[in-house]
Design a protein around this motif. Sequence first.
Motif, PDB file in Angstrom:
ATOM      1  N   PRO A 307       0.810  -1.222   0.000  1.00 39.91           N
ATOM      2  CA  PRO A 307       0.000   0.000   0.000  1.00 39.91           C
ATOM      3  C   PRO A 307       0.844   1.273   0.000  1.00 39.91           C
ATOM      4  O   PRO A 307       0.511   2.253  -0.672  1.00 39.91           O
ATOM      5  CB  PRO A 307      -0.832  -0.130   1.284  1.00 39.91           C
ATOM      6  CG  PRO A 307      -0.920  -1.614   1.524  1.00 39.91           C
ATOM      7  CD  PRO A 307       0.410  -2.157   1.067  1.00 39.91           C
ATOM      8  N   THR A 308       1.956   1.267   0.740  1.00 36.76           N
ATOM      9  CA  THR A 308       2.811   2.453   0.797  1.00 36.76           C
ATOM     10  C   THR A 308       3.392   2.770  -0.567  1.00 36.76           C
ATOM     11  O   THR A 308       3.368   3.924  -1.033  1.00 36.76           O
ATOM     12  CB  THR A 308       3.944   2.249   1.815  1.00 36.76           C
ATOM     13  OG1 THR A 308       3.387   2.044   3.113  1.00 36.76           O
ATOM     14  CG2 THR A 308       4.874   3.455   1.839  1.00 36.76           C
ATOM     15  N   ALA A 309       3.933   1.754  -1.234  1.00 36.04           N
ATOM     16  CA  ALA A 309       4.522   1.969  -2.552  1.00 36.04           C
ATOM     17  C   ALA A 309       3.480   2.420  -3.561  1.00 36.04           C
ATOM     18  O   ALA A 309       3.746   3.303  -4.395  1.00 36.04           O
ATOM     19  CB  ALA A 309       5.209   0.692  -3.024  1.00 36.04           C
ATOM     20  N   GLN A 310       2.305   1.855  -3.497  1.00 38.55           N
ATOM     21  CA  GLN A 310       1.257   2.237  -4.443  1.00 38.55           C
ATOM     22  C   GLN A 310       0.786   3.666  -4.209  1.00 38.55           C
ATOM     23  O   GLN A 310       0.429   4.371  -5.156  1.00 38.55           O
ATOM     24  CB  GLN A 310       0.091   1.253  -4.342  1.00 38.55           C
ATOM     25  CG  GLN A 310       0.439  -0.141  -4.869  1.00 38.55           C
ATOM     26  CD  GLN A 310      -0.685  -1.133  -4.730  1.00 38.55           C
ATOM     27  OE1 GLN A 310      -1.752  -0.827  -4.186  1.00 38.55           O
ATOM     28  NE2 GLN A 310      -0.476  -2.348  -5.215  1.00 38.55           N
ATOM     29  N   ALA A 311       0.801   4.096  -2.967  1.00 41.51           N
ATOM     30  CA  ALA A 311       0.378   5.466  -2.668  1.00 41.51           C
ATOM     31  C   ALA A 311       1.418   6.486  -3.148  1.00 41.51           C
ATOM     32  O   ALA A 311       1.065   7.575  -3.603  1.00 41.51           O
ATOM     33  CB  ALA A 311       0.147   5.621  -1.168  1.00 41.51           C
ATOM     34  N   LEU A 312       2.690   6.135  -3.061  1.00 44.57           N
ATOM     35  CA  LEU A 312       3.755   7.074  -3.414  1.00 44.57           C
ATOM     36  C   LEU A 312       4.107   7.012  -4.895  1.00 44.57           C
ATOM     37  O   LEU A 312       4.295   8.042  -5.550  1.00 44.57           O
ATOM     38  CB  LEU A 312       4.990   6.803  -2.555  1.00 44.57           C
ATOM     39  CG  LEU A 312       4.805   7.075  -1.064  1.00 44.57           C
ATOM     40  CD1 LEU A 312       5.979   6.521  -0.262  1.00 44.57           C
ATOM     41  CD2 LEU A 312       4.649   8.563  -0.807  1.00 44.57           C
TER      42      LEU A 312
END
Length: 336
Positions: A307-312
């Motif tokens: 989720p973190t990578a997809q958000a950034l």
Amino acid sequence: MTDAMYSDDFLGRLEASLRAALPRWGLSPDSDVKLLTISENATFRARDAASGRELVLRVHRPGYHSRAEIASELAWLEALGRDGVVATLTPVPLADGTLIADLDDGGVTRHAVAFQLLPGREPAEGEDLPRWFRELGAINARLHAHAKAWQRPEGFVRKRWDFDAMLGEVLLWGDWRAGLGLDGEGRAVLEEVAALLKQQLDAYGTGEDRFGLVHADMRVANLLADGDTLSVIDFDDCGFSWYLYDFAAAISFTEHEPYIPALQKAWVAGYRSVAPLTDAECEILPVFIMLRRMLLTAWIASHAETPTAQALGEAYTHGTVALGRAFLETHARTAA
């Protein structure tokens, strides 16, 4: 890791394995189990309605930390708690007195550990973050002093977060060159940045006064504010690195924000309230910030399903290139 780690089937299977092991920690298998986070590991909260007892349980992904590495992390946590260095999670033993459980996940062995809950919540960006970073600086100074004095137990082993592990030959979190959306021009900029970082870090060195056991991931998501108390959690990435790298890790994913200088000033003041920190040491903090930024760019690329990578996404990589250009303008000139 793959997208399967975030599927309902995977999470259901993992929860079932964990639930079957709950009696080993004295909890009912009918306890309420809730997933808190999933990234490198999966972290759950379990509450036994009958007893009212609650635990945080972390299930490790295979192939990252060995049993010996996990045991070493827990040994430091226990020492920090025993010596009153910082408010942090207390490991909870199984019924047989050990701290690490083995879970069967479809024929794959996963290690799991349990911790007592801590009160508090993550400090919000809109709150007085400099206040908390001043406290964090003091905590870092105490942690570093403890790391220098503590007699580590036999067999203690943790990863080494040096240049090779981050941007060189070892690459524990992947290659920054695979950064999402990185083009040829951006790669050329970051190649130059990486070369300059290596030059500066080689000059700074790894003497015992500046390189040792650190938390290595003390970002805001791993802090709990409760009244005037700041607790630090998630020592999963603790290892051997430069002490000042702890500040760079503390501002993870926000290195470009305009309030970072205020956080750095507060952190330095807090550190100096406990231990000396020279102006020369403060001047090298931007080197560690750039190093961490490039490492996180690699992490996002190698963990694109999180989720973190997809958000950034690609925007973070583009921001890294922009920071790299600014870094070169300032530090290449200084080096010359």
